[in-house]
Scaffold this motif. Structure first.
Motif, PDB file in Angstrom:
ATOM      1  N   ILE A   1       3.356  -0.520  -4.903  1.00  0.00           N
ATOM      2  CA  ILE A   1       3.663  -0.575  -6.337  1.00  0.00           C
ATOM      3  C   ILE A   1       4.005  -2.001  -6.787  1.00  0.00           C
ATOM      4  O   ILE A   1       3.388  -2.494  -7.743  1.00  0.00           O
ATOM      5  CB  ILE A   1       4.749   0.451  -6.722  1.00  0.00           C
ATOM      6  CG1 ILE A   1       4.172   1.867  -6.565  1.00  0.00           C
ATOM      7  CG2 ILE A   1       5.249   0.246  -8.145  1.00  0.00           C
ATOM      8  CD1 ILE A   1       5.199   2.961  -6.510  1.00  0.00           C
TER       9      ILE A   1
ATOM     10  N   HIS B   1       3.305   5.893 -10.944  1.00  0.00           N
ATOM     11  CA  HIS B   1       4.553   5.130 -10.966  1.00  0.00           C
ATOM     12  C   HIS B   1       4.366   3.810 -11.720  1.00  0.00           C
ATOM     13  O   HIS B   1       5.242   3.402 -12.485  1.00  0.00           O
ATOM     14  CB  HIS B   1       5.023   4.802  -9.539  1.00  0.00           C
ATOM     15  CG  HIS B   1       5.706   5.938  -8.837  1.00  0.00           C
ATOM     16  ND1 HIS B   1       6.796   6.598  -9.350  1.00  0.00           N
ATOM     17  CD2 HIS B   1       5.465   6.518  -7.632  1.00  0.00           C
ATOM     18  CE1 HIS B   1       7.200   7.536  -8.490  1.00  0.00           C
ATOM     19  NE2 HIS B   1       6.401   7.512  -7.446  1.00  0.00           N
ATOM     20  N   ALA B   2       3.243   3.147 -11.482  1.00  0.00           N
ATOM     21  CA  ALA B   2       3.004   1.852 -12.149  1.00  0.00           C
ATOM     22  C   ALA B   2       3.017   2.030 -13.669  1.00  0.00           C
ATOM     23  O   ALA B   2       3.482   1.152 -14.398  1.00  0.00           O
ATOM     24  CB  ALA B   2       1.686   1.248 -11.679  1.00  0.00           C
TER      25      ALA B   2
ATOM     26  N   LYS C   1       3.997   3.542  -0.643  1.00  0.00           N
ATOM     27  CA  LYS C   1       4.049   3.290  -2.096  1.00  0.00           C
ATOM     28  C   LYS C   1       5.076   2.213  -2.447  1.00  0.00           C
ATOM     29  O   LYS C   1       4.927   1.505  -3.431  1.00  0.00           O
ATOM     30  CB  LYS C   1       4.324   4.578  -2.873  1.00  0.00           C
ATOM     31  CG  LYS C   1       5.758   5.093  -2.875  1.00  0.00           C
ATOM     32  CD  LYS C   1       5.878   6.346  -3.769  1.00  0.00           C
ATOM     33  CE  LYS C   1       7.321   6.835  -3.858  1.00  0.00           C
ATOM     34  NZ  LYS C   1       7.457   8.046  -4.691  1.00  0.00           N
TER      35      LYS C   1
ATOM     36  N   ILE D   1      12.363   0.109  -7.621  1.00  0.00           N
ATOM     37  CA  ILE D   1      11.122   0.533  -6.931  1.00  0.00           C
ATOM     38  C   ILE D   1      11.509   1.534  -5.848  1.00  0.00           C
ATOM     39  O   ILE D   1      11.113   1.412  -4.692  1.00  0.00           O
ATOM     40  CB  ILE D   1      10.387  -0.668  -6.287  1.00  0.00           C
ATOM     41  CG1 ILE D   1       9.968  -1.688  -7.331  1.00  0.00           C
ATOM     42  CG2 ILE D   1       9.184  -0.242  -5.438  1.00  0.00           C
ATOM     43  CD1 ILE D   1       8.580  -1.577  -7.881  1.00  0.00           C
TER      44      ILE D   1
ATOM     45  N   VAL E   1       0.585   5.653  -6.830  1.00  0.00           N
ATOM     46  CA  VAL E   1       0.869   4.274  -7.243  1.00  0.00           C
ATOM     47  C   VAL E   1       0.585   4.101  -8.731  1.00  0.00           C
ATOM     48  O   VAL E   1       1.385   3.506  -9.469  1.00  0.00           O
ATOM     49  CB  VAL E   1       0.037   3.277  -6.398  1.00  0.00           C
ATOM     50  CG1 VAL E   1       0.150   1.866  -6.942  1.00  0.00           C
ATOM     51  CG2 VAL E   1       0.483   3.333  -4.941  1.00  0.00           C
TER      52      VAL E   1
ATOM     53  N   GLN F   1       0.798  -3.991  -6.790  1.00  0.00           N
ATOM     54  CA  GLN F   1      -0.074  -3.656  -7.915  1.00  0.00           C
ATOM     55  C   GLN F   1       0.444  -4.291  -9.217  1.00  0.00           C
ATOM     56  O   GLN F   1      -0.324  -4.853  -9.992  1.00  0.00           O
ATOM     57  CB  GLN F   1      -0.165  -2.133  -8.057  1.00  0.00           C
ATOM     58  CG  GLN F   1      -0.955  -1.637  -9.266  1.00  0.00           C
ATOM     59  CD  GLN F   1      -2.411  -2.058  -9.243  1.00  0.00           C
ATOM     60  OE1 GLN F   1      -3.025  -2.190  -8.174  1.00  0.00           O
ATOM     61  NE2 GLN F   1      -2.970  -2.317 -10.418  1.00  0.00           N
TER      62      GLN F   1
END
Ligand SMILES: [Zn+2]
Length: 300
Positions: free
Chosen positions: A28, A288-289, A24, A114, A285, A31
């Motif tokens: 992340i 969190h995004a 991840k 992050i 992901v 993304q």
């Protein structure tokens, strides 16, 4: 500008089949760049944390053991990771990232990492995928440099912030608030300044109501001039280690509520990602995004 601490070292290779979703940490940022939420300019690479700073929060004995890779097998097992010098280097990079975030949050209102939110690390031991406690390290840094007088830790990871609670037990300038699963790890919980324990299967409605009943009141009472937000996404129903029942939208509403309160009250906030162990990596992901997407929407 939204400053985001990130280094390629965050994605540390683990043995095949290890249950920690290390991927991840590279997915992340990928993304966020791909969808245009962020550009390369948003990211900065933290330096390594100094030994002096580490010893403000952690004991010399424990740090020496980490540094020389000489934890006992039992101590190493408790961390959940096979310990290597590179993994320790990763941790001190993440922790410096949170300190840098504190600095950036004072300038921009918000800053994010992050990784981090390593709230299970104690002064003299590591556990639950946490070696050093970034929130405590950065809190000490803020206090020692007279950049904050009263800090509020909002820890919404599904697991109690036991290390943070213990380290800050007698530090009145850091108020620890942890809202977590009652029946979840850690089995022995510490006393935060405020603990809210949620029953198994708690869904969006009750979760958000509980947060709304407590966070604005806490901000009024504690009068923080800095907030650390541990935004673990292991509250999702899809989480393997979570035991709660939030859906993706509920998790997003949670983050939105916290960030809006920080913004409205003009309190700088540093966000640490915390845990997330959904079966599908894409759920981790995406959840969190959402926190990063909201930060951009609300602040910039
Ligand atoms: Zn967790």
């Amino acid at each position: 500008m939204l400053k985001i601490a990130y280094s390629p070292i965050y994605h540390h290779p683990l043995p095949p089949g290890h249950r920690f979703p290390m991927a991840k940490y590279s997915l992340i940022p990928e993304q966020l760049l791909y969808e245009g939420t962020c550009t390369e300019d948003n990211f900065f690479e933290p330096a390594k944390l100094s030994e002096k700073q580490i010893l403000r929060t952690h004991t010399q004995e424990y740090w020496t053991k980490l540094k020389t890779n000489s934890l006992t097998r039992q101590e190493e097992r408790k961390t959940g990771f096979p310990l290597t010098p590179k993994l320790v280097e990763r941790e001190i990079t993440i922790c410096q990232g949170t300190i840098d975030n504190a600095k950036h949050a004072l300038e921009y209102g918000i800053s994010m990492n992050i990784a981090g939110g390593t709230h299970h690390a104690y002064a003299n031991s590591g556990e639950g995928f946490c070696l050093l406690n970034d929130i405590c390290l950065a809190s000490h840094w803020l206090l020692d440099n007279n950049l904050a007088n009263q800090i509020l830790v909002v820890d919404l990871d599904v697991h109690q912030g036991n290390g943070t609670a213990k380290i800050m037990q007698s530090e009145k300038r850091v108020f620890t608030f942890s809202m977590h699963g009652e029946k979840n790890y850690p089995m022995h919980k510490e006393s935060s300044d405020l603990d809210i324990e949620l029953p198994d299967g708690t869904e969006d409605g009750l979760y958000l109501q509980t947060l709304e009943n407590n966070l604005p009141r806490l901000i009024d009472e504690v009068q923080p001039d800095f907030i650390f937000f541990q935004s673990g996404v292991d509250v999702l129903a899809t989480d393997k280690l979570g035991r709660l029942g939030l859906n993706m939208e509920g998790c997003k509403q949670r983050d939105k509520f916290v960030l809006e309160r920080c913004k409205q009250n003009n309190i700088p906030v540093a966000v640490n990602m915390g845990g997330g162990y959904s079966h599908k990596l894409s759920d981790i992901v995406d959840a969190h995004a959402n926190t990063f997407r909201l930060a951009q929407e609300i602040y910039f």
